[in-house]
Motif scaffolding. Structure first.
Motif, mmCIF file in Angstrom:
data_model
loop_
_atom_site.group_PDB
_atom_site.id
_atom_site.type_symbol
_atom_site.label_atom_id
_atom_site.label_comp_id
_atom_site.label_asym_id
_atom_site.label_seq_id
_atom_site.Cartn_x
_atom_site.Cartn_y
_atom_site.Cartn_z
ATOM 1 N N SER A 52 -7.112 8.095 -8.668
ATOM 2 C CA SER A 52 -6.106 8.491 -9.652
ATOM 3 C C SER A 52 -6.732 8.583 -11.031
ATOM 4 N N GLY A 53 -6.253 9.537 -11.807
ATOM 5 C CA GLY A 53 -6.678 9.646 -13.195
ATOM 6 C C GLY A 53 -5.773 8.890 -14.135
ATOM 7 N N LEU A 54 -4.778 8.192 -13.588
ATOM 8 C CA LEU A 54 -3.846 7.401 -14.388
ATOM 9 C C LEU A 54 -4.288 5.946 -14.414
ATOM 10 N N ALA A 55 -4.070 5.294 -15.514
ATOM 11 C CA ALA A 55 -4.579 3.934 -15.695
ATOM 12 C C ALA A 55 -3.895 2.903 -14.809
ATOM 13 N N ARG A 56 -2.607 3.049 -14.559
ATOM 14 C CA ARG A 56 -1.864 1.981 -13.885
ATOM 15 C C ARG A 56 -1.239 2.387 -12.555
ATOM 16 N N THR A 57 -1.431 3.619 -12.141
ATOM 17 C CA THR A 57 -0.765 4.100 -10.929
ATOM 18 C C THR A 57 -1.706 4.919 -10.058
ATOM 19 N N HIS A 103 -0.477 0.991 -8.945
ATOM 20 C CA HIS A 103 0.628 0.972 -7.995
ATOM 21 C C HIS A 103 0.491 2.067 -6.933
ATOM 22 N N ALA A 104 0.753 1.687 -5.683
ATOM 23 C CA ALA A 104 0.753 2.644 -4.569
ATOM 24 C C ALA A 104 2.017 2.439 -3.756
ATOM 25 N N TYR A 105 2.992 3.302 -3.993
ATOM 26 C CA TYR A 105 4.234 3.316 -3.226
ATOM 27 C C TYR A 105 4.144 4.460 -2.221
ATOM 28 N N PRO A 106 4.989 4.431 -1.173
ATOM 29 C CA PRO A 106 4.975 5.581 -0.270
ATOM 30 C C PRO A 106 5.220 6.851 -1.098
ATOM 31 N N MET A 107 4.490 7.895 -0.951
ATOM 32 C CA MET A 107 3.501 8.154 0.070
ATOM 33 C C MET A 107 2.082 7.728 -0.340
ATOM 34 N N GLY A 108 1.959 7.114 -1.502
ATOM 35 C CA GLY A 108 0.669 6.623 -1.958
ATOM 36 C C GLY A 108 0.069 5.607 -1.009
ATOM 37 N N ALA A 109 0.908 4.728 -0.481
ATOM 38 C CA ALA A 109 0.421 3.741 0.483
ATOM 39 C C ALA A 109 -0.037 4.411 1.766
ATOM 40 N N PHE A 110 0.612 5.515 2.156
ATOM 41 C CA PHE A 110 0.204 6.227 3.370
ATOM 42 C C PHE A 110 -1.187 6.838 3.191
ATOM 43 N N GLY A 120 -10.094 -1.428 -3.584
ATOM 44 C CA GLY A 120 -9.103 -1.834 -4.562
ATOM 45 C C GLY A 120 -9.776 -2.441 -5.781
ATOM 46 N N VAL A 121 -9.102 -2.356 -6.914
ATOM 47 C CA VAL A 121 -9.601 -2.938 -8.156
ATOM 48 C C VAL A 121 -8.641 -4.049 -8.574
ATOM 49 N N HIS A 122 -9.172 -5.188 -8.963
ATOM 50 C CA HIS A 122 -8.324 -6.285 -9.422
ATOM 51 C C HIS A 122 -7.418 -5.805 -10.553
ATOM 52 N N GLY A 123 -6.153 -6.218 -10.511
ATOM 53 C CA GLY A 123 -5.230 -5.820 -11.565
ATOM 54 C C GLY A 123 -3.807 -6.220 -11.236
ATOM 55 N N GLU A 124 -2.908 -5.916 -12.164
ATOM 56 C CA GLU A 124 -1.489 -6.242 -11.999
ATOM 57 C C GLU A 124 -0.745 -5.016 -11.485
ATOM 58 N N THR A 158 6.285 -5.977 5.361
ATOM 59 C CA THR A 158 6.000 -4.747 4.623
ATOM 60 C C THR A 158 6.975 -3.635 4.997
ATOM 61 N N ALA A 159 7.111 -3.367 6.286
ATOM 62 C CA ALA A 159 7.921 -2.231 6.730
ATOM 63 C C ALA A 159 9.411 -2.544 6.776
ATOM 64 N N VAL A 160 9.763 -3.680 7.342
ATOM 65 C CA VAL A 160 11.173 -3.985 7.581
ATOM 66 C C VAL A 160 11.852 -4.628 6.371
ATOM 67 N N LEU A 161 11.108 -5.431 5.622
ATOM 68 C CA LEU A 161 11.684 -6.113 4.459
ATOM 69 C C LEU A 161 11.345 -5.429 3.141
ATOM 70 N N GLY A 162 10.447 -4.474 3.167
ATOM 71 C CA GLY A 162 10.130 -3.707 1.970
ATOM 72 C C GLY A 162 9.406 -4.489 0.892
ATOM 73 N N GLN A 163 8.709 -5.548 1.270
ATOM 74 C CA GLN A 163 8.024 -6.366 0.266
ATOM 75 C C GLN A 163 6.756 -5.668 -0.219
ATOM 76 N N MET A 164 6.616 -5.571 -1.529
ATOM 77 C CA MET A 164 5.426 -4.993 -2.138
ATOM 78 C C MET A 164 4.377 -6.090 -2.327
ATOM 79 N N LEU A 165 3.115 -5.721 -2.192
ATOM 80 C CA LEU A 165 2.033 -6.698 -2.196
ATOM 81 C C LEU A 165 1.111 -6.514 -3.400
ATOM 82 N N ARG A 166 0.691 -7.618 -3.967
ATOM 83 C CA ARG A 166 -0.311 -7.573 -5.029
ATOM 84 C C ARG A 166 -1.683 -7.322 -4.391
#
Length: 236
Positions: A52-57, A103-110, A120-124, A158-166
């Protein structure tokens, strides 16, 4: 392609940088631009670095507005374009390396789930599937992707409860293969490129396609519109 992504090739390494100026939303236009970039990488006989060329996403995922639209055909076209891109990535004849620093949300996670190497890079930031938290059922092809890469202990939450992971949790879950500090990212990427150059790419491609044949088949059926996503539930 130039409006949403940057594409460069050097020494048989293609770098695809997503940047829509906002959150790298996987609109139909972005998905088609990425598909074009992977076609160019294939023509260049190159390993791919996707970042990504974006700093946080990394990517905010599918365009939720289009998913929620009353124009069902438009939503289906977008999801089918997404599945087609995943197919392109899975059958790319050279390793695909994704670099995630935001941040990687669907479809980013896919995109991470189909990449051969995920750095991955350490970050918030967070990675995962949040569909069920916004009233969208996870499609069958996405569940197949999750089963193929995520640990059993993280799959349900992850799939059934929709929990996002650090990032550290995403590494443990299987969204990432390694997690590094930003200061050593470039040298890490260079080292992994060296490792990927050393393997036989024909053998690599044959093996990964056979290993993931069931997943590939399900994604392919979705891309062709031959398979219902999740019955009459909203799509993801």
């Amino acid at each position: 392609m130039q409006e949403l992504i940057e594409f460069t090739v050097e020494d048989r390494v293609a770098t695809i940088t997503m940047n829509d100026g906002k959150a790298n939303i996987m609109s139909e236009k972005m998905l088609l631009a990425l598909a074009g970039a992977f076609a160019a990488a294939r023509a260049a006989d190159a390993i791919v670095i996707l970042k990504s060329g974006l700093a946080r996403t990394f990517s905010a995922g599918f365009d939720v507005k289009q998913l929620a639209s009353v124009e069902i055909d438009a939503s289906r076209r977008m999801v089918q374009a997404g599945a087609a891109l995943l197919l392109d990535m899975m059958r790319h004849p050279h390793p695909v390396i994704s670099v995630c620093a935001g941040h990687a949300y669907p479809m980013g996670a896919f995109l991470l789930l189909v990449s051969d190497v995920r750095i991955g890079v350490h970050g918030e930031y967070q990675i995962g599937l949040n569909e069920v938290t916004i009233g969208i059922a996870v499609p069958d092809f996405a569940l197949a992707l999750c089963r193929s890469r995520l640990s059993c202990s993280h799959l349900y939450r992850t799939a059934v409860l929709g929990q996002m992971l650090r990032p550290a949790e995403a590494l443990d879950a299987g969204f990432l293969d390694t997690l590094v500090a930003a200061e050593i990212l470039d040298e890490t990427v260079a080292a992994i490129i060296g490792q990927m150059m050393a393997i036989d790419h024909a053998a690599h491609t044959s093996t990964k396609l056979r290993l993931r044949a069931d997943v590939f088949s399900m994604v392919e059926q979705t891309a062709r519109g031959e398979r219902e996503l999740v019955g009459d539930m909203p799509m993801a």
